[in-house]
Design an enzyme around this catalytic site. Structure first.
Site, PDB file in Angstrom:
ATOM      1  N   ASP A  17     157.280  -7.470  -0.270  1.00 33.55           N
ATOM      2  CA  ASP A  17     156.622  -7.766   1.010  1.00 33.55           C
ATOM      3  C   ASP A  17     155.678  -6.596   1.266  1.00 33.55           C
ATOM      4  O   ASP A  17     156.124  -5.490   1.588  1.00 33.55           O
ATOM      5  CB  ASP A  17     157.652  -7.904   2.137  1.00 33.55           C
ATOM      6  N   SER A  39     136.776 -10.388   2.483  1.00 30.49           N
ATOM      7  CA  SER A  39     136.284 -11.751   2.727  1.00 30.49           C
ATOM      8  C   SER A  39     134.857 -11.702   3.241  1.00 30.49           C
ATOM      9  O   SER A  39     134.453 -10.723   3.892  1.00 30.49           O
ATOM     10  CB  SER A  39     137.158 -12.430   3.785  1.00 30.49           C
ATOM     11  N   TYR A  43     141.559 -12.609  11.981  1.00 31.68           N
ATOM     12  CA  TYR A  43     141.549 -12.590  10.509  1.00 31.68           C
ATOM     13  C   TYR A  43     140.278 -11.886  10.023  1.00 31.68           C
ATOM     14  O   TYR A  43     140.329 -10.986   9.177  1.00 31.68           O
ATOM     15  CB  TYR A  43     141.612 -14.018   9.951  1.00 31.68           C
ATOM     16  N   LYS A  94     139.621  -8.234   7.795  1.00 30.97           N
ATOM     17  CA  LYS A  94     138.857  -8.079   6.557  1.00 30.97           C
ATOM     18  C   LYS A  94     137.717  -7.070   6.740  1.00 30.97           C
ATOM     19  O   LYS A  94     137.344  -6.365   5.799  1.00 30.97           O
ATOM     20  CB  LYS A  94     138.341  -9.440   6.082  1.00 30.97           C
TER      21      LYS A  94
HETATM   22  N1  LIG Z   1     140.911 -18.910  -0.139  1.00 25.80           N
HETATM   23  C1  LIG Z   1     139.881 -18.506   0.578  1.00 25.80           C
HETATM   24  O1  LIG Z   1     139.075 -19.305   1.041  1.00 25.80           O
HETATM   25  C2  LIG Z   1     139.677 -17.031   0.827  1.00 25.80           C
HETATM   26  C3  LIG Z   1     138.395 -16.599   1.245  1.00 25.80           C
HETATM   27  C4  LIG Z   1     138.181 -15.237   1.448  1.00 25.80           C
HETATM   28  C5  LIG Z   1     139.212 -14.332   1.227  1.00 25.80           C
HETATM   29  N2  LIG Z   1     140.449 -14.779   0.828  1.00 25.80           N
HETATM   30  C6  LIG Z   1     141.492 -13.774   0.599  1.00 25.80           C
HETATM   31  O2  LIG Z   1     141.929 -13.861  -0.741  1.00 25.80           O
HETATM   32  C7  LIG Z   1     143.278 -13.375  -0.824  1.00 25.80           C
HETATM   33  C8  LIG Z   1     144.111 -14.373  -1.602  1.00 25.80           C
HETATM   34  O3  LIG Z   1     144.125 -15.594  -0.883  1.00 25.80           O
HETATM   35  P1  LIG Z   1     144.355 -17.027  -1.535  1.00 25.80           P
HETATM   36  O4  LIG Z   1     143.345 -17.920  -0.960  1.00 25.80           O
HETATM   37  O5  LIG Z   1     144.496 -16.900  -2.990  1.00 25.80           O
HETATM   38  O6  LIG Z   1     145.752 -17.420  -0.827  1.00 25.80           O
HETATM   39  P2  LIG Z   1     147.140 -17.948  -1.401  1.00 25.80           P
HETATM   40  O7  LIG Z   1     147.925 -18.322  -0.191  1.00 25.80           O
HETATM   41  O8  LIG Z   1     146.928 -18.959  -2.479  1.00 25.80           O
HETATM   42  O9  LIG Z   1     147.765 -16.664  -2.085  1.00 25.80           O
HETATM   43  C9  LIG Z   1     148.209 -15.566  -1.333  1.00 25.80           C
HETATM   44  C10 LIG Z   1     149.459 -15.013  -2.002  1.00 25.80           C
HETATM   45  O10 LIG Z   1     149.895 -13.887  -1.226  1.00 25.80           O
HETATM   46  C11 LIG Z   1     151.291 -13.948  -1.109  1.00 25.80           C
HETATM   47  N3  LIG Z   1     151.728 -13.197   0.086  1.00 25.80           N
HETATM   48  C12 LIG Z   1     151.599 -13.572   1.377  1.00 25.80           C
HETATM   49  N4  LIG Z   1     152.154 -12.655   2.172  1.00 25.80           N
HETATM   50  C13 LIG Z   1     152.645 -11.683   1.374  1.00 25.80           C
HETATM   51  C14 LIG Z   1     153.345 -10.472   1.607  1.00 25.80           C
HETATM   52  N5  LIG Z   1     153.674 -10.089   2.861  1.00 25.80           N
HETATM   53  N6  LIG Z   1     153.691  -9.710   0.551  1.00 25.80           N
HETATM   54  C15 LIG Z   1     153.377 -10.098  -0.721  1.00 25.80           C
HETATM   55  N7  LIG Z   1     152.741 -11.243  -0.997  1.00 25.80           N
HETATM   56  C16 LIG Z   1     152.368 -12.025   0.036  1.00 25.80           C
HETATM   57  C17 LIG Z   1     151.611 -15.441  -1.033  1.00 25.80           C
HETATM   58  O11 LIG Z   1     152.976 -15.708  -1.368  1.00 25.80           O
HETATM   59  C18 LIG Z   1     150.621 -16.022  -2.023  1.00 25.80           C
HETATM   60  O12 LIG Z   1     151.182 -16.095  -3.327  1.00 25.80           O
HETATM   61  C19 LIG Z   1     143.737 -13.168   0.611  1.00 25.80           C
HETATM   62  O13 LIG Z   1     143.664 -11.796   0.926  1.00 25.80           O
HETATM   63  C20 LIG Z   1     142.740 -13.964   1.430  1.00 25.80           C
HETATM   64  O14 LIG Z   1     142.606 -13.461   2.730  1.00 25.80           O
HETATM   65  C21 LIG Z   1     140.695 -16.101   0.610  1.00 25.80           C
END
Ligand SMILES: NC(=O)c1ccc[n+]([C@@H]2O[C@H](COP(=O)([O-])OP(=O)(O)OC[C@H]3O[C@@H](n4cnc5c(N)ncnc54)[C@H](O)[C@@H]3O)[C@@H](O)[C@H]2O)c1
Length: 248
Positions: free
Chosen positions: A59, A139, A152, A156
């Site tokens: 975590d 992001s 959020y 970022k």
């Molecule tokens: N998907 C999008 O559109 C997008 C756009 C910009 C930025 N992001 C960023 O990209 C990153 C990855 O996002 P994603 O879209 O792959 O999401 P996702 O939900 O597919 O993956 C996120 C992962 O983080 C893990 N996680 C969550 N809380 C946690 C914690 N406290 N400790 C350890 N692990 C934890 C989850 O279990 C999951 O496996 C994030 O930081 C997100 O903010 C995503």
């Protein structure tokens, strides 16, 4: 094999962008700890790669948990060359004043505090070795915020400023710190950003991405690999958009 001989930790590595980064790092020769709060998914993904990967439950918002992750990685790999702070969460799209305090605290502890905690437990060994690369997954929302995701987006924006601050402080120690700014991507988190996954909402999001598609885990893997490899040895403190032109 641009990451041959390197050991990496990818937080949130079990899903979405993190898993794309894990796959690319392993294809380029790295050994990777897939560190995720979903320990089962992390272990399942690691199994695909045999000795090259290790699944670990963490975590990232908890000091003891990050400390144990760092210790296990150092014991397993001997040293950590690359740290990717990718784990992240969002509140649902909402007027800023309607986001609950619990959701606000969750976003800040997972997206913001984690960067401090991983630095606390991994920067000392990078400084001692005189090398290392840290990548923060921020992001486009941290640069060009959309409405109704204010807290959020602010988390970022913090990450981007932290990247620059860390980079300037750690440059003399040989440690580089960069960020990537993904645009909306095809991951399980996308639905939470959109609020509801309908053709209309998808069309609205796509209309803001000049290249005309959502980003993918492969896009993030490619950008992350470059920034964390020695090819980027002169690059530190950047927050690189991987956004098909959205922030232009
Ligand atoms: N998907 C999008 O559109 C997008 C756009 C910009 C930025 N992001 C960023 O990209 C990153 C990855 O996002 P994603 O879209 O792959 O999401 P996702 O939900 O597919 O993956 C996120 C992962 O983080 C893990 N996680 C969550 N809380 C946690 C914690 N406290 N400790 C350890 N692990 C934890 C989850 O279990 C999951 O496996 C994030 O930081 C997100 O903010 C995503």
């Amino acid at each position: 094999m641009r990451l041959e001989g390197k050991a990496a930790i990818v937080t949130g590595g079990a899903s979405g962008f993190g898993a794309g980064i894990v796959r690319k790092f392993i294809a380029e020769g790295a050994r990777v700890m897939i560190a995720d709060i979903n320990g089962q998914a992390a272990t399942a993904l690691a199994r695909e790669f045999g000795d090259a990967a290790l699944g670990w439950r963490v975590d990232v918002s908890k000091d003891e948990s990050v400390s144990a992750m760092a210790k296990a990685a150092l014991e397993t790999f001997g040293a950590v060359d690359i740290l990717v702070n990718n784990a992240g969460v969002t509140h649902l799209p909402s007027a800023m004043e309607d986001v609950s305090e619990a959701d606000f605290d969750r976003v800040i502890s997972v997206n913001v505090k984690s960067v401090y905690l991983t630095a606390k437990h991994l920067v000392p060994q990078m400084k001692a070795r005189g090398k290392g690369a840290i990548l923060n997954v921020a992001s486009t929302g941290g640069v060009s915020p959309r409405p109704r995701l204010s807290w959020y987006n602010a988390s970022k924006g913090w990450m981007i400023t932290a990247t620059r601050g860390m980079a300037i402080e750690l440059a003399p120690a040989g440690v580089r710190v960069n960020a990537i700014n993904p645009v909306a991507g095809e991951t399980p988190l996308l639905k939470s950003f959109m609020g509801e996954d309908t053709p209309e909402v998808r069309a609205r999001f796509l209309a803001s991405i000049p290249i005309g598609r959502f980003s993918t885990p492969e896009d993030m893997g490619n950008a992350a690999c470059f920034l964390c490899s020695d090819e980027a040895s002169m690059i530190t403190g950047v927050a690189m958009e991987v956004d098909g032109g959205r922030c232009i």
